[in-house]
Write an enzyme that holds these catalytic residues in place. Structure first.
Site, PDB file in Angstrom:
ATOM      1  N   GLY A  13      11.454  -2.247  -7.611  1.00 28.06           N
ATOM      2  CA  GLY A  13      10.277  -1.398  -7.794  1.00 28.06           C
ATOM      3  C   GLY A  13      10.667   0.046  -8.069  1.00 28.06           C
ATOM      4  CB  ILE A  15      10.608   4.110  -4.028  1.00 29.51           C
ATOM      5  CG1 ILE A  15       9.339   4.898  -4.385  1.00 29.51           C
ATOM      6  CG2 ILE A  15      11.489   4.926  -3.077  1.00 29.51           C
ATOM      7  CD1 ILE A  15       8.398   5.132  -3.217  1.00 29.51           C
ATOM      8  CG  ASP A  34      11.368  -6.961  -6.502  1.00 26.97           C
ATOM      9  OD1 ASP A  34      11.438  -5.727  -6.541  1.00 26.97           O
ATOM     10  OD2 ASP A  34      10.371  -7.593  -6.927  1.00 26.97           O
ATOM     11  CB  SER A  37       4.481  -9.686  -7.094  1.00 34.15           C
ATOM     12  OG  SER A  37       4.922  -8.763  -6.118  1.00 34.15           O
ATOM     13  CB  SER A 128       2.436   6.348   3.146  1.00 33.49           C
ATOM     14  OG  SER A 128       1.520   7.181   2.474  1.00 33.49           O
ATOM     15  CB  THR A 130      -1.657   7.507   3.476  1.00 31.21           C
ATOM     16  OG1 THR A 130      -3.054   7.351   3.419  1.00 31.21           O
ATOM     17  CG2 THR A 130      -1.044   6.273   4.059  1.00 31.21           C
ATOM     18  CE1 TYR A 153       0.488   1.665   0.684  1.00 29.18           C
ATOM     19  CE2 TYR A 153      -0.718   3.717   1.003  1.00 29.18           C
ATOM     20  CZ  TYR A 153       0.469   3.047   0.771  1.00 29.18           C
ATOM     21  OH  TYR A 153       1.629   3.758   0.638  1.00 29.18           O
ATOM     22  CE  LYS A 157       3.212   1.446   3.164  1.00 30.06           C
ATOM     23  NZ  LYS A 157       4.457   0.676   2.949  1.00 30.06           N
ATOM     24  N   GLY A 300     -12.009   9.117  -0.437  1.00 25.92           N
ATOM     25  CA  GLY A 300     -10.794   8.875   0.346  1.00 25.92           C
ATOM     26  C   GLY A 300      -9.727   9.944   0.154  1.00 25.92           C
TER      27      GLY A 300
HETATM   28  C1  UD1 Z   1      -1.786   7.913  -2.839  1.00 25.83           C
HETATM   29  C2  UD1 Z   1      -1.960   7.385  -1.459  1.00 25.83           C
HETATM   30  C3  UD1 Z   1      -0.622   7.422  -0.743  1.00 25.83           C
HETATM   31  C4  UD1 Z   1       0.404   6.679  -1.539  1.00 25.83           C
HETATM   32  C5  UD1 Z   1       0.507   7.318  -2.909  1.00 25.83           C
HETATM   33  C6  UD1 Z   1       1.523   6.608  -3.780  1.00 25.83           C
HETATM   34  C7  UD1 Z   1      -3.816   7.820   0.118  1.00 25.83           C
HETATM   35  C8  UD1 Z   1      -4.870   8.784   0.521  1.00 25.83           C
HETATM   36  N1  UD1 Z   1      -2.989   8.197  -0.836  1.00 25.83           N
HETATM   37  O1  UD1 Z   1      -1.540   9.311  -2.689  1.00 25.83           O
HETATM   38  O2  UD1 Z   1      -0.741   6.867   0.510  1.00 25.83           O
HETATM   39  O3  UD1 Z   1       1.628   6.709  -0.867  1.00 25.83           O
HETATM   40  O4  UD1 Z   1      -0.770   7.265  -3.532  1.00 25.83           O
HETATM   41  O5  UD1 Z   1       1.074   5.391  -4.232  1.00 25.83           O
HETATM   42  O6  UD1 Z   1      -3.732   6.778   0.668  1.00 25.83           O
HETATM   43  N2  UD1 Z   1      -5.731  12.530  -9.292  1.00 25.83           N
HETATM   44  C9  UD1 Z   1      -6.546  12.943 -10.316  1.00 25.83           C
HETATM   45  N3  UD1 Z   1      -6.729  12.102 -11.376  1.00 25.83           N
HETATM   46  C10 UD1 Z   1      -6.135  10.887 -11.473  1.00 25.83           C
HETATM   47  C11 UD1 Z   1      -5.288  10.472 -10.413  1.00 25.83           C
HETATM   48  C12 UD1 Z   1      -5.115  11.324  -9.340  1.00 25.83           C
HETATM   49  O7  UD1 Z   1      -7.109  14.026 -10.283  1.00 25.83           O
HETATM   50  O8  UD1 Z   1      -6.362  10.158 -12.447  1.00 25.83           O
HETATM   51  C13 UD1 Z   1      -5.502  13.441  -8.160  1.00 25.83           C
HETATM   52  C14 UD1 Z   1      -5.962  12.866  -6.829  1.00 25.83           C
HETATM   53  O9  UD1 Z   1      -7.303  13.186  -6.589  1.00 25.83           O
HETATM   54  C15 UD1 Z   1      -4.998  13.579  -5.873  1.00 25.83           C
HETATM   55  C16 UD1 Z   1      -3.725  13.790  -6.691  1.00 25.83           C
HETATM   56  O10 UD1 Z   1      -4.117  13.644  -8.053  1.00 25.83           O
HETATM   57  O11 UD1 Z   1      -5.518  14.822  -5.539  1.00 25.83           O
HETATM   58  C17 UD1 Z   1      -2.664  12.769  -6.371  1.00 25.83           C
HETATM   59  O12 UD1 Z   1      -3.230  11.474  -6.444  1.00 25.83           O
HETATM   60  P1  UD1 Z   1      -2.337  10.151  -6.397  1.00 25.83           P
HETATM   61  O13 UD1 Z   1      -1.210  10.262  -7.333  1.00 25.83           O
HETATM   62  O14 UD1 Z   1      -3.254   8.993  -6.533  1.00 25.83           O
HETATM   63  O15 UD1 Z   1      -1.694  10.202  -4.940  1.00 25.83           O
HETATM   64  P2  UD1 Z   1      -2.391  10.345  -3.500  1.00 25.83           P
HETATM   65  O16 UD1 Z   1      -3.797   9.924  -3.532  1.00 25.83           O
HETATM   66  O17 UD1 Z   1      -2.056  11.698  -2.971  1.00 25.83           O
END
Ligand code: UD1
Length: 343
Positions: A13, A15, A34, A37, A128, A130, A153, A157, A300
């Site tokens: 994967g 990481i 692995d 999937s 995470s 999270t 999810y 964790k 969320g």
């Molecule tokens: C999420 C998970 C985290 C996980 C990580 C990697 C939660 C709350 N977050 O982090 O646990 O380890 O993914 O898989 O459980 N954004 C946009 N537009 C987009 C996509 C994202 O604006 O199309 C913004 C989001 O609102 C956020 C930031 O970009 O503010 C980062 O988002 P993302 O990359 O999805 O990571 P997290 O939500 O921080």
């Protein structure tokens, strides 16, 4: 002398594959399990291209105890496990929570059962940021209270951390739980990187796919947060830095005898950047436009989080090296090279 073998579940994967590269380059012999999937077999060839060494690979599901037993039987030199194999899409976890609980917890329990059977007592866990939810104080450190998770999810964790802590108290297992912030970027060679299936839910692959023209435009989820530019703040960390943290974690577990059975570490850079800053930096460094619109908040999402990493700096002797510029450059180079290859 025979090399120390490290079992890496989910080692093809995003990481996992970067960690396998760093392990090989640090003198370890990773053994990958692995089930493909959410990964691709060609990544194994790429790891070989980068390192000159092809790691042992088993296309098994780690929830299958018989298969896992066979891996340990054939690899008596395994001294530790880094457990990446898990489901990780936050949105999907709300639609199929039972699958998330089953896969993420059964895989963990199965790996632990078989490790106990083979008397392998060192474990590095993919946790995470999270688990913190929206912390009251920033940067967030390992002593900050955890908050009830909003997603299934995140809940897996938290449960996994709990299980590991309790099991470690029985004496046969030492655990380092690494709480990752937001891993982005790709290996400098552009031979391995992130391979999201379908429409990416994470920010960086959405940006790279928009820049290359696969997606029409990025939607920034909310610009009315209480942050300087109104968009959410996260701690983005280069995946190669994150990978190195796992090598340090293994070295720490394998060489220290005075450690507590269970410990947690934040793995980030200590710097927060807004979504808009990421987009702007990406455009500037790569000289490419990322069309975007602003949409409503994503349910969320926390407003702001970044890591206090002094514990990992001091105890694991680890510190992030790459800059945000490196992250956006490497992510873009990987996207371009991958698309060229699958054309
Ligand atoms: C999420 C998970 C985290 C996980 C990580 C990697 C939660 C709350 N977050 O982090 O646990 O380890 O993914 O898989 O459980 N954004 C946009 N537009 C987009 C996509 C994202 O604006 O199309 C913004 C989001 O609102 C956020 C930031 O970009 O503010 C980062 O988002 P993302 O990359 O999805 O990571 P997290 O939500 O921080």
């Amino acid at each position: 002398m025979a090399k120390v073998k490290i079992l890496v579940t989910g080692g093809l994967g995003f990481i996992g594959s970067h960690t396998v590269v760093e392990l090989i380059q640090s003198g370890f012999e990773p053994v990958i399990v692995d089930d493909l999937s959410n990964s691709e077999l060609f990544i194994l060839d790429r790891i070989e291209q980068i390192t000159g060494s092809r790691p042992e690979f088993y296309p098994y599901d780690v929830c299958d105890p018989e298969k896992l037993r066979a891996v340990f039987t054939e690899n008596k030199e395994i001294k530790a496990c880094i457990h990446f194999a898990a489901k990780k899409a936050v949105g999907e976890s709300m639609e199929i929570p039972l699958t998330y609980y089953r896969v993420n917890l059964v895989s963990l329990l199965t790996v632990l059962d078989i490790m106990k059977e083979f008397e392998v007592g060192n474990f590095v866990f993919s946790s995470s940021a999270t688990v913190y939810g929206q912390p009251e104080h920033l940067p967030v450190n390992e002593l900050s209270p955890l908050q009830k998770s909003l997603s299934s999810y995140g809940s897996t964790k938290q449960m996994a951390e709990d299980i590991l802590e309790k099991v470690s108290e029985t004496g046969w297992l030492k655990v380092l739980s690494l709480r990752y912030f937001n891993p982005v970027g790709a290996h400098k060679s552009s031979l391995i990187g992130e391979l999201p299936k379908g429409i990416p839910s994470n920010l960086m692959p959405y940006i790279t796919q928009t820049a290359i023209g696969i997606r029409e435009k990025l939607t920034i989820f909310g610009d009315d947060y209480n942050t300087p530019d109104g968009t959410c703040i996260r701690d983005y960390i280069h995946v190669a830095d994150l990978a190195k943290a796992h090598v340090n974690a293994c070295n720490y577990l394998l060489t220290r005898t005075d450690t507590s059975p269970y410990d947690v570490f934040n793995i980030g850079t200590g710097t927060g950047n807004s979504v808009l800053e990421i987009v702007k930096t990406f455009e500037k460094v790569n000289q490419v436009e990322v069309p975007y619109i602003t949409g409503s908040r994503r349910s969320g999402d926390v407003e702001s989080i970044y890591a206090g990493c002094t514990k990992a700096n001091k105890i694991l002797k680890w510190e992030a090296q790459y800059t945000l510029e490196d992250m956006v450059k490497d992510a873009w180079n990987w996207e371009k090279s991958y698309r060229k290859q699958i054309k």
